[in-house]
Design a protein around this motif. Sequence first.
Motif, short mmCIF file in Angstrom:
data_model
loop_
_atom_site.label_atom_id
_atom_site.label_comp_id
_atom_site.label_asym_id
_atom_site.label_seq_id
_atom_site.Cartn_x
_atom_site.Cartn_y
_atom_site.Cartn_z
N GLU A 138 0.52 -1.39 -0.22
CA GLU A 138 0.04 -0.36 0.37
C GLU A 138 0.83 1.27 -0.26
N ASP A 139 2.32 1.05 0.33
CA ASP A 139 3.01 2.12 0.76
C ASP A 139 3.16 2.93 -0.63
N VAL A 140 3.06 4.14 -1.04
CA VAL A 140 3.30 4.75 -2.27
C VAL A 140 4.71 6.22 -2.27
N PHE A 141 5.30 6.10 -2.98
CA PHE A 141 6.76 7.03 -3.65
C PHE A 141 6.86 7.33 -4.56
N LYS A 142 7.64 9.03 -4.49
CA LYS A 142 7.96 9.57 -6.06
C LYS A 142 8.29 8.82 -7.27
N GLU A 143 8.22 9.47 -8.14
CA GLU A 143 7.67 8.39 -9.43
C GLU A 143 9.82 8.93 -9.55
N SER A 144 10.21 10.13 -9.00
CA SER A 144 11.51 10.68 -9.18
C SER A 144 11.82 10.96 -7.88
N TYR A 145 13.26 10.68 -7.87
CA TYR A 145 13.93 11.91 -6.50
C TYR A 145 15.29 12.47 -7.06
N GLY A 146 15.16 13.58 -7.75
CA GLY A 146 16.17 14.36 -8.69
C GLY A 146 16.17 13.42 -10.16
N ASN A 147 17.19 12.98 -10.15
CA ASN A 147 18.03 11.94 -10.98
C ASN A 147 17.97 10.52 -10.70
N LEU A 148 17.22 9.97 -9.74
CA LEU A 148 16.74 8.71 -8.84
C LEU A 148 15.48 8.41 -9.72
N CYS A 149 14.73 8.12 -11.05
CA CYS A 149 13.81 7.26 -11.39
C CYS A 149 13.66 6.26 -11.09
N LEU A 150 12.55 5.93 -10.75
CA LEU A 150 11.15 4.69 -10.63
C LEU A 150 11.27 4.09 -11.66
N GLN A 151 12.02 2.84 -11.88
CA GLN A 151 11.70 1.57 -13.26
C GLN A 151 10.80 0.39 -12.80
N LYS A 152 10.36 0.26 -12.09
CA LYS A 152 9.31 -0.66 -11.82
C LYS A 152 9.29 -0.82 -10.42
N ASP A 153 7.65 -1.74 -10.13
CA ASP A 153 7.21 -2.26 -8.96
C ASP A 153 7.12 -3.69 -9.30
N ALA A 154 6.70 -3.72 -7.89
CA ALA A 154 6.37 -6.01 -7.79
C ALA A 154 5.53 -6.17 -6.85
N ILE A 155 4.88 -6.89 -6.83
CA ILE A 155 3.95 -7.41 -6.05
C ILE A 155 3.62 -8.38 -5.42
N TYR A 156 4.61 -8.90 -4.05
CA TYR A 156 4.48 -10.19 -3.46
C TYR A 156 3.76 -10.24 -2.76
#
Length: 74
Positions: free
Chosen positions: A42-60
């Motif tokens: 359920e936790d939500v984080f930003k798509e990016s933090y400066g140049n640190l960018c989300l590539q993918k999420d996986a749910i287990y």
Amino acid sequence: KFDLVYLDPPYKKQQIDDILTFLVENDLLNPHADVVCESLKEDVFKESYGNLCLQKDAIYGITKISYYRMEEEE
């Protein structure tokens, strides 16, 4: 500087957002560094933090793994 950071804090004391911000603001990541974050699904984080960018999420089950990568500055 780090090439790989794995964040797996206790779910009840979640500080991943603050840690990702700290890593970027203090220039602690090499270009193309990977950051892997384990959290509740359920936790939500930003798509990016400066140049640190989300590539993918996986749910287990109840767990979400978020994969970030440090992109080159333009």
